[in-house]
Design an enzyme around this catalytic site. Structure first.
Site, PDB file in Angstrom:
ATOM      1  N   CYS A 176      42.443  40.836  37.761  1.00  0.00           N
ATOM      2  CA  CYS A 176      43.198  40.935  39.011  1.00  0.00           C
ATOM      3  C   CYS A 176      43.553  39.511  39.449  1.00  0.00           C
ATOM      4  O   CYS A 176      43.075  38.531  38.867  1.00  0.00           O
ATOM      5  CB  CYS A 176      42.360  41.622  40.085  1.00  0.00           C
ATOM      6  SG  CYS A 176      40.855  40.698  40.486  1.00  0.00           S
ATOM      7  N   HIS A 206      33.177  36.068  44.639  1.00  0.00           N
ATOM      8  CA  HIS A 206      32.583  37.114  45.490  1.00  0.00           C
ATOM      9  C   HIS A 206      32.371  36.677  46.929  1.00  0.00           C
ATOM     10  O   HIS A 206      32.101  37.503  47.798  1.00  0.00           O
ATOM     11  CB  HIS A 206      31.224  37.554  44.902  1.00  0.00           C
ATOM     12  CG  HIS A 206      31.291  37.822  43.434  1.00  0.00           C
ATOM     13  ND1 HIS A 206      30.919  36.882  42.489  1.00  0.00           N
ATOM     14  CD2 HIS A 206      31.731  38.893  42.745  1.00  0.00           C
ATOM     15  CE1 HIS A 206      31.112  37.387  41.276  1.00  0.00           C
ATOM     16  NE2 HIS A 206      31.605  38.599  41.406  1.00  0.00           N
ATOM     17  N   CYS A 242      37.755  35.216  46.556  1.00  0.00           N
ATOM     18  CA  CYS A 242      39.006  35.976  46.509  1.00  0.00           C
ATOM     19  C   CYS A 242      39.586  36.073  47.921  1.00  0.00           C
ATOM     20  O   CYS A 242      38.854  36.403  48.868  1.00  0.00           O
ATOM     21  CB  CYS A 242      38.741  37.383  45.965  1.00  0.00           C
ATOM     22  SG  CYS A 242      40.186  38.447  46.105  1.00  0.00           S
ATOM     23  N   GLU A 282      28.931  39.932  47.063  1.00  0.00           N
ATOM     24  CA  GLU A 282      29.979  40.072  48.082  1.00  0.00           C
ATOM     25  C   GLU A 282      29.382  40.544  49.412  1.00  0.00           C
ATOM     26  O   GLU A 282      29.791  40.093  50.491  1.00  0.00           O
ATOM     27  CB  GLU A 282      31.059  41.060  47.616  1.00  0.00           C
ATOM     28  CG  GLU A 282      32.251  41.093  48.566  1.00  0.00           C
ATOM     29  CD  GLU A 282      33.300  42.123  48.191  1.00  0.00           C
ATOM     30  OE1 GLU A 282      33.904  42.692  49.129  1.00  0.00           O
ATOM     31  OE2 GLU A 282      33.533  42.361  46.995  1.00  0.00           O
ATOM     32  N   SER A 335      29.145  44.235  37.059  1.00  0.00           N
ATOM     33  CA  SER A 335      30.467  44.261  37.686  1.00  0.00           C
ATOM     34  C   SER A 335      30.646  45.568  38.440  1.00  0.00           C
ATOM     35  O   SER A 335      30.747  46.639  37.831  1.00  0.00           O
ATOM     36  CB  SER A 335      31.556  44.121  36.606  1.00  0.00           C
ATOM     37  OG  SER A 335      32.797  44.556  37.097  1.00  0.00           O
ATOM     38  N   ASN A 376      33.188  46.801  40.154  1.00  0.00           N
ATOM     39  CA  ASN A 376      34.424  47.569  39.935  1.00  0.00           C
ATOM     40  C   ASN A 376      34.446  48.230  38.561  1.00  0.00           C
ATOM     41  O   ASN A 376      34.995  49.321  38.403  1.00  0.00           O
ATOM     42  CB  ASN A 376      35.667  46.709  40.207  1.00  0.00           C
ATOM     43  CG  ASN A 376      35.985  45.749  39.098  1.00  0.00           C
ATOM     44  OD1 ASN A 376      36.608  46.131  38.111  1.00  0.00           O
ATOM     45  ND2 ASN A 376      35.542  44.506  39.225  1.00  0.00           N
ATOM     46  N   SER A 419      37.388  41.954  36.038  1.00  0.00           N
ATOM     47  CA  SER A 419      36.946  40.635  35.560  1.00  0.00           C
ATOM     48  C   SER A 419      36.875  40.579  34.029  1.00  0.00           C
ATOM     49  O   SER A 419      36.321  39.639  33.474  1.00  0.00           O
ATOM     50  CB  SER A 419      35.599  40.263  36.191  1.00  0.00           C
ATOM     51  OG  SER A 419      34.728  41.362  36.208  1.00  0.00           O
TER      52      SER A 419
END
Length: 317
Positions: A20, A82, A104, A134, A231, A233, A275
């Site tokens: 991303c 993060h 991000c 995060e 990860s 996601n 990622s």
């Protein structure tokens, strides 16, 4: 095995998949910092959750540490995508460290919302996974006690806030869209005055990759997700495929695939977490090609054209 005797395997490759804009930016920040300062450049926490990416940056001169006190005086340091608690850049300034923040921008947006809501006197219900960097970073933007973590619908049902009429909610950017919608519905039923975020907190890349995975899973016998076990996601993509009733596995590299797992599979879905680089997808297709006559089909559900600016000072580099 000759092509004539290889079984046919149809691959449905999800698009969008892989990197991303936030991950792309974070990796560039580390690479440009190494160019600008020379090795070593220290990075607090894995820049993104992917071993292949981290190992490649290590080979270029990045040194990964978990805490700032592992960074020597005078060394440049990068904060991971993060996000970090406010105390981290504050400590870096006290020590006179030259730091770059690769958080991000979509995570930073959540940080600013948290500050704004707390300044307005709201208590924040934060939907996320305990211990994820995060979540730690977002909690570190506001005074202790300003936020309560909710991980599940059961947590949302059990929540007993001191002032139920003065709540807001925010979410981690890499959650399951479907799970989060259930938790939000529970919060909004129990606390009708709860203030939602400005715009969606779950990032475009997480939502898009989950939507694409749903589409391919509906037409596949099984799904492989390329990504790392830490990860968030990537793990959500496995869950999305399984919810469609398909067996799904998370692989870090093509070499990790047990070919026995593909017994009876004629159509295989392939995607990659935000990622995971495209190189890992090609590596998997190549390995499958050694054993199958592979027929590739990309299934595009949406097109992404998001890009984030680099920090001032590095953009010139």
């Amino acid at each position: 095995m000759s092509d004539a005797t290889k079984p046919v395997l149809e691959l449905m490759i999800a698009a969008p998949r892989g990197f991303c804009a936030g991950v792309d930016r974070a990796i560039k920040i580390v690479e440009l910092a190494i160019e600008k300062h020379g090795a070593p450049v220290y990075v607090r926490h894995e820049i993104v959750h992917n071993k292949f990416v981290v190992d490649r940056l290590k080979a270029k001169g990045a040194v990964f540490v978990e805490e700032l006190d592992e960074v020597p005086d005078g060394a440049p340091v990068v904060f991971s995508a993060h996000g970090v608690p406010k105390s981290v850049p504050a400590d870096a300034q006290v020590r006179g460290l030259d730091y770059l923040d690769a958080t991000c921008p979509l995570v930073s947006k959540v940080h600013r919302q948290a500050e704004r809501l707390v300044a307005a006197g709201r208590h924040i219900v934060f939907i996320g996974h305990r211990g994820h960097p995060e979540v730690i970073g977002t909690f570190g933007q506001v005074p202790p006690g300003s936020m309560t973590l909710v991980e599940t619908v059961a947590d949302a049902e059990a929540l007993v806030p001191a002032d139920p009429g003065n709540l807001a909610f925010l979410t981690q950017t890499t959650l399951s869209v479907d799970d989060t919608a259930e938790i939000v519905a529970t919060l909004e039923r129990r606390f009708p005055a709860i203030e939602p975020p400005r715009g969606e907190d779950i990032c475009y890349a997480t939502s898009n990759r989950q939507a694409a995975t749903k589409v391919i899973a509906a037409s596949c016998d099984a799904v492989i997700v390329l990504g790392a076990p830490n990860s968030s996601n990537s793990l959500r993509l496995v869950e999305v495929a399984e919810r469609q009733g398909r067996p799904a596995i998370l692989l870090q590299r093509a070499a990790d695939l047990d070919l026995g797992w593909l017994a009876g599979v004629r159509t295989l879905g392939v995607t990659a977490g935000a990622s995971a680089p495209e190189l890992l997808v090609r590596e998997l297709v190549e390995r499958l090609g050694d054993h199958y006559e592979v027929v590739e089909r990309e299934v595009e559900t949406t097109r992404e054209n998001v890009a984030f600016k680099l920090p001032r000072g590095l953009a010139a580099a």
